[in-house]
Write an enzyme that holds these catalytic residues in place. Structure first.
Site, PDB file in Angstrom:
ATOM      1  N   CYS A 131     -57.615 102.826  12.083  1.00  0.00           N
ATOM      2  CA  CYS A 131     -56.592 103.781  12.479  1.00  0.00           C
ATOM      3  C   CYS A 131     -56.397 103.778  13.988  1.00  0.00           C
ATOM      4  O   CYS A 131     -57.172 104.391  14.729  1.00  0.00           O
ATOM      5  CB  CYS A 131     -56.987 105.176  11.987  1.00  0.00           C
ATOM      6  SG  CYS A 131     -55.917 106.464  12.607  1.00  0.00           S
ATOM      7  N   CYS A 134     -55.872 107.222  15.567  1.00  0.00           N
ATOM      8  CA  CYS A 134     -57.067 108.056  15.703  1.00  0.00           C
ATOM      9  C   CYS A 134     -57.935 107.569  16.860  1.00  0.00           C
ATOM     10  O   CYS A 134     -58.497 108.365  17.597  1.00  0.00           O
ATOM     11  CB  CYS A 134     -57.933 107.988  14.447  1.00  0.00           C
ATOM     12  SG  CYS A 134     -57.026 108.093  12.924  1.00  0.00           S
ATOM     13  N   ASP A 135     -58.099 106.260  16.993  1.00  0.00           N
ATOM     14  CA  ASP A 135     -59.159 105.728  17.849  1.00  0.00           C
ATOM     15  C   ASP A 135     -58.665 104.941  19.057  1.00  0.00           C
ATOM     16  O   ASP A 135     -59.471 104.573  19.914  1.00  0.00           O
ATOM     17  CB  ASP A 135     -60.086 104.828  17.007  1.00  0.00           C
ATOM     18  CG  ASP A 135     -60.735 105.610  15.869  1.00  0.00           C
ATOM     19  OD1 ASP A 135     -60.963 106.823  16.059  1.00  0.00           O
ATOM     20  OD2 ASP A 135     -60.986 105.027  14.812  1.00  0.00           O
TER      21      ASP A 135
END
Ligand SMILES: Cc1cc2nc3c(=O)[nH]c(=O)nc-3n(C[C@H](O)[C@H](O)[C@H](O)COP(=O)(O)OP(=O)(O)OC[C@H]3O[C@@H](n4cnc5c(N)ncnc54)[C@H](O)[C@@H]3O)c2cc1C
Length: 308
Positions: A131, A134-135
């Site tokens: 992701c 997200c990261d």
């Protein structure tokens, strides 16, 4: 006992919740491991109708949820672990609790597929990710690698150029599943380098609890080499979330729900919606549309049965 239970809180599940709630069916939505579904891990959605400037993905699904709750939908934290669809009422187990419903809408989407490298699972959350949204921010001015050749790999790579000093896209072939426009955008980006006909043999270093590099192999020449990497993003597709329904409804060999037309499964009263059945379009709007179809069919099914 519920009129209708909806499994999944993505675009499909939330849209089914809006329609069934508005029809007075008081639906229960089981949220699952990914509240808001896949759109909760993306940023700008530019192709959902009604938002000329685009809309933030998490905001879009959160607003769908609020809209459903305004009409009386209830949301339950938890993931369906087991189902008994052999007779009505259908039964679903979340943790140790069984829930019953006269109609069921399965909108459980699809989960990221991994490469199966020896160290991959050990490094998830420590540099290995599925992701970018997200990261990605953890890899500011660092070296990033993206694996895959489809639209999501191109999208992840494009997104990651916001953070990384360089983004290397590794693909095992020299042809792409990605759409022409996505591929051309990625190819034109100065920060993205392509490594084609290349596979990853492993990712390191689990002992350091962070990603330090990968071993790569050229599938044409057989050359094997190591490359320094800080962030390793796998974007090779998804697996439909149908495990609790194996043996209960008809699935195709990859685990996607087999449709019997409209939103119907082979079990009367069980309906499908979204990416859990759709391996073709996989879009927020098609998932939302499928949620609407499933809700209308569930409503008609219930209306045709005693007590509704
Ligand atoms: C990075 C990224 C960017 C994207 N960008 C776009 C875009 O710009 N435009 C666009 O149209 N589409 C985009 N998509 C695709 C879009 O997000 C999906 O097509 C859409 O989210 C599918 O909706 P869904 O409701 O079918 O499934 P999902 O969104 O996958 O939701 C599934 C839901 O089911 C739940 N669940 C799963 N198993 C269980 C269980 N056992 N019990 C209970 N609940 C369960 C999960 O928690 C989740 O809430 C993107 C996808 C990704 C990954």
């Amino acid at each position: 006992m519920r009129n209708v239970i909806i499994v999944g809180s993505g675009c499909a599940g939330n849209t089914a919740a809006i329609y069934t709630a508005r029809a007075g069916l008081n639906p229960l939505v089981m949220i699952g491991h990914e509240p808001g579904g896949q759109l909760s891990v993306t940023s700008m959605v530019e192709n959902f109708p009604g938002f000329p400037e685009g809309v933030n993905g998490p905001d879009l699904v959160e607003n769908m949820k609020k809209q459903a709750e305004n009409f009386g939908a209830e949301y339950l934290w938890g993931t369906v672990a087991e189902a008994d669809l052999s007779k009505r009422p259908f039964r679903l187990r979340v943790d140790e609790e069984w829930y019953e419903a006269e109609a069921l809408i399965i909108a459980s989407g699809a989960s990221a597929r991994w490469l199966g490298l020896p160290n991959e699972q050990l490094l998830i959350g420590h540099g290995v990710s599925s992701c970018a949204t997200c990261d990605g921010a953890f890899y500011k001015d660092r070296k990033i690698m993206v694996i895959g050749g489809g639209d999501s790999a191109m999208e992840e790579a494009m997104f990651l150029t916001r953070f990384g000093s360089e983004v290397t896209l590794v693909h095992r072939r020299d042809r792409f599943r990605a759409s022409k426009i996505m591929l051309e955008r990625a190819q034109a980006h100065p920060k993205i380098k392509f490594l084609l006909n290349t596979v990853v043999q492993d990712v390191y270093d689990p002992h350091k609890k962070c990603v330090t590099g990968v071993t790569l192999k050229d599938t044409v020449t057989g050359r094997v080499w190591e490359q320094e990497v800080d962030g390793f993003f796998v974007a090779i597709g998804h697996i439909p979330n149908t495990k609790p329904f194996v043996g209960q409804i008809d699935l195709d060999p990859d685990g996607y729900i087999l449709s019997k037309g409209g939103a119907r499964t082979n079990v009367e009263g069980v309906f499908h919606a979204g990416d859990v059945q759709d391996r073709n379009y996989r879009q927020a709007i098609t998932a939302a549309g499928a949620g609407c179809m499933a809700a209308i069919e569930a409503e008609r099914f219930l209306a045709g049965h005693e007590g509704h």
